[in-house]
Design a protein around this motif. Structure first.
Motif, PDB file in Angstrom:
ATOM      1  N   GLN A   1       0.833  -1.203   0.000  1.00  0.00           N
ATOM      2  CA  GLN A   1       0.000   0.000   0.000  1.00  0.00           C
ATOM      3  C   GLN A   1       0.869   1.254   0.000  1.00  0.00           C
ATOM      4  O   GLN A   1       0.578   2.233  -0.697  1.00  0.00           O
ATOM      5  CB  GLN A   1      -0.916   0.006   1.227  1.00  0.00           C
ATOM      6  CG  GLN A   1      -2.004  -1.054   1.204  1.00  0.00           C
ATOM      7  CD  GLN A   1      -2.723  -1.174   2.537  1.00  0.00           C
ATOM      8  OE1 GLN A   1      -2.143  -0.909   3.598  1.00  0.00           O
ATOM      9  NE2 GLN A   1      -3.991  -1.573   2.495  1.00  0.00           N
TER      10      GLN A   1
ATOM     11  N   GLU B   1       2.556  10.982  -3.455  1.00  0.00           N
ATOM     12  CA  GLU B   1       1.675  11.920  -2.752  1.00  0.00           C
ATOM     13  C   GLU B   1       2.044  12.090  -1.283  1.00  0.00           C
ATOM     14  O   GLU B   1       1.350  12.793  -0.540  1.00  0.00           O
ATOM     15  CB  GLU B   1       0.224  11.437  -2.862  1.00  0.00           C
ATOM     16  CG  GLU B   1      -0.020  10.104  -2.158  1.00  0.00           C
ATOM     17  CD  GLU B   1      -1.361   9.468  -2.493  1.00  0.00           C
ATOM     18  OE1 GLU B   1      -2.136   9.214  -1.547  1.00  0.00           O
ATOM     19  OE2 GLU B   1      -1.610   9.229  -3.684  1.00  0.00           O
TER      20      GLU B   1
ATOM     21  N   LYS C   1       2.356   2.440  -3.353  1.00  0.00           N
ATOM     22  CA  LYS C   1       1.437   3.119  -4.271  1.00  0.00           C
ATOM     23  C   LYS C   1       1.221   4.586  -3.917  1.00  0.00           C
ATOM     24  O   LYS C   1       0.658   5.344  -4.717  1.00  0.00           O
ATOM     25  CB  LYS C   1       0.084   2.386  -4.277  1.00  0.00           C
ATOM     26  CG  LYS C   1       0.153   0.952  -4.780  1.00  0.00           C
ATOM     27  CD  LYS C   1      -1.194   0.256  -4.631  1.00  0.00           C
ATOM     28  CE  LYS C   1      -1.119  -1.203  -5.078  1.00  0.00           C
ATOM     29  NZ  LYS C   1      -2.414  -1.921  -4.874  1.00  0.00           N
ATOM     30  N   ARG C   2       1.648   5.000  -2.728  1.00  0.00           N
ATOM     31  CA  ARG C   2       1.361   6.366  -2.266  1.00  0.00           C
ATOM     32  C   ARG C   2       2.608   7.226  -2.137  1.00  0.00           C
ATOM     33  O   ARG C   2       2.553   8.308  -1.535  1.00  0.00           O
ATOM     34  CB  ARG C   2       0.633   6.316  -0.920  1.00  0.00           C
ATOM     35  CG  ARG C   2      -0.674   5.528  -0.967  1.00  0.00           C
ATOM     36  CD  ARG C   2      -1.508   5.801   0.254  1.00  0.00           C
ATOM     37  NE  ARG C   2      -2.773   5.086   0.223  1.00  0.00           N
ATOM     38  CZ  ARG C   2      -3.811   5.362   0.981  1.00  0.00           C
ATOM     39  NH1 ARG C   2      -3.728   6.364   1.841  1.00  0.00           N
ATOM     40  NH2 ARG C   2      -4.932   4.671   0.905  1.00  0.00           N
TER      41      ARG C   2
END
Length: 327
Positions: free
Chosen positions: A7, A14, A10-11
């Motif tokens: 997870q 940002e 994927k971030r």
């Protein structure tokens, strides 16, 4: 907020505010750090790194977070260490999280125990930042992580080949990734990698492995341990993998000293319990006090920080695990 490794990947682009990575999986840690650095470079975000050796170092970190150079609009501060901010540092952290929406504080820590995860620092991160545990406790998780590595290499494995790979490496993700790299180079034209491909590629990859090093150290055989270490270095074994192997045994021995009845629960293989128990009887518990700092010095030297020779430091760690001293 709590995220797992996949997870978190994927971030990355940002990521803002405060992120904490903690665990004992060097592959996951290095992959995330590499992904963060690549993202910062792509976005032209200024990066600074700090190593925390005392509580007072946090003041320098927060001063840096609140000041930008003339040429930057965003800043990423990368912090390594196992010392949490004190009460004043926590006030600074909360103030930063409330008023600074553009910068990123990335804290990289070793594995944390249950009591540490309940401290005010982690409570603040859970409520206002991102907490990433670098763990892969289940076979399904490890296979997903390694499947991403295989995809990067452009290879696919049969289902039973995945099981063989995991058993061969006893859940060591970094060693498994290195094996994927070897089999990718050896069988570049094969559509689906089978057990036979893995076996033929890996059975003779080294006369000694890190597992042989672990056994020799636990038996207190310094001469054999140094011999295996020198062979691993000469054959190109990554220093980070050797450090992981030594660190694992040190942490298991310290944990077993505190919980002598819980060997299996601590993750020690049933066939290895007697080896760890013998090592504990041989070692003076006072040596445990020096191990965390020595591991940090080795990690820093591998990353090119400071002027110490990583091979010399690793040999000191090997000698200490054997209950001996090089000096």
């Amino acid at each position: 907020m709590k995220l797992d490794y996949l997870q978190a990947l994927k971030r990355i682009d940002e990521a803002r505010g405060a992120w904490v990575l903690h665990g004992q999986e060097p592959l996951l840690e290095q992959n995330l750090i590499d992904a963060f650095r690549a993202s910062w470079q792509k976005q032209e975000i200024e990066r600074q790194r700090f190593d925390i050796t005392s509580v007072s170092d946090w003041k320098t970190v927060f001063n840096a977070l609140n000041s930008l150079s003339l040429f930057s609009s965003q800043l990423a501060i990368e912090v390594h260490g196992n010392i949490k901010p004190d009460a004043n540092g926590l006030k600074e952290l909360k103030s930063y999280l409330q008023h600074n929406e553009h910068n990123l504080l990335l804290v990289v820590m070793p594995k944390q125990d249950a009591s540490s995860l309940k401290t005010a620092f982690f409570q603040t991160i859970d409520a206002n930042g991102v907490n990433v545990a670098l763990t892969a406790n289940y076979a399904k998780d490890r296979q997903q992580i390694l499947a991403v590595e295989a995809q990067k290499l452009g290879i696919k494995l049969a289902n039973d080949a995945w099981q063989w790979l995991e058993q061969h490496h006893e859940h060591n993700l970094l060693a498994a990734k290195n094996s994927l790299m070897r089999v990718s180079d050896t069988f570049a034209d094969v559509d689906i990698i089978q057990i036979d491909h893995l076996y033929s590629c890996l059975q003779d990859q080294s006369r000694y492995t890190t597992y042989d090093l672990n056994d020799a150290m636990l038996q207190g055989n310094l001469a054999q341990s140094i011999k295996i270490f020198q062979y691993l270095i000469a054959s190109g074994e990554p220093m980070s993998l050797i450090l992981w192997s030594i660190s694992k045994d040190m942490r298991l021995l310290m944990a077993l000293f505190e919980q002598p009845q819980n060997a299996l629960q601590l993750g020690i293989w049933k066939t290895k319990v007697s080896l760890y128990q013998q090592a504990l009887r041989r070692l003076n518990p006072n040596v445990f006090l020096a191990w965390p700092a020595l591991l940090l010095r080795i990690d820093a030297s591998i990353k090119g920080l400071g002027h110490e020779n990583p091979e010399h430091l690793v040999q000191q760690a090997i000698a200490s695990l054997c209950g001996r001293s090089l000096f």
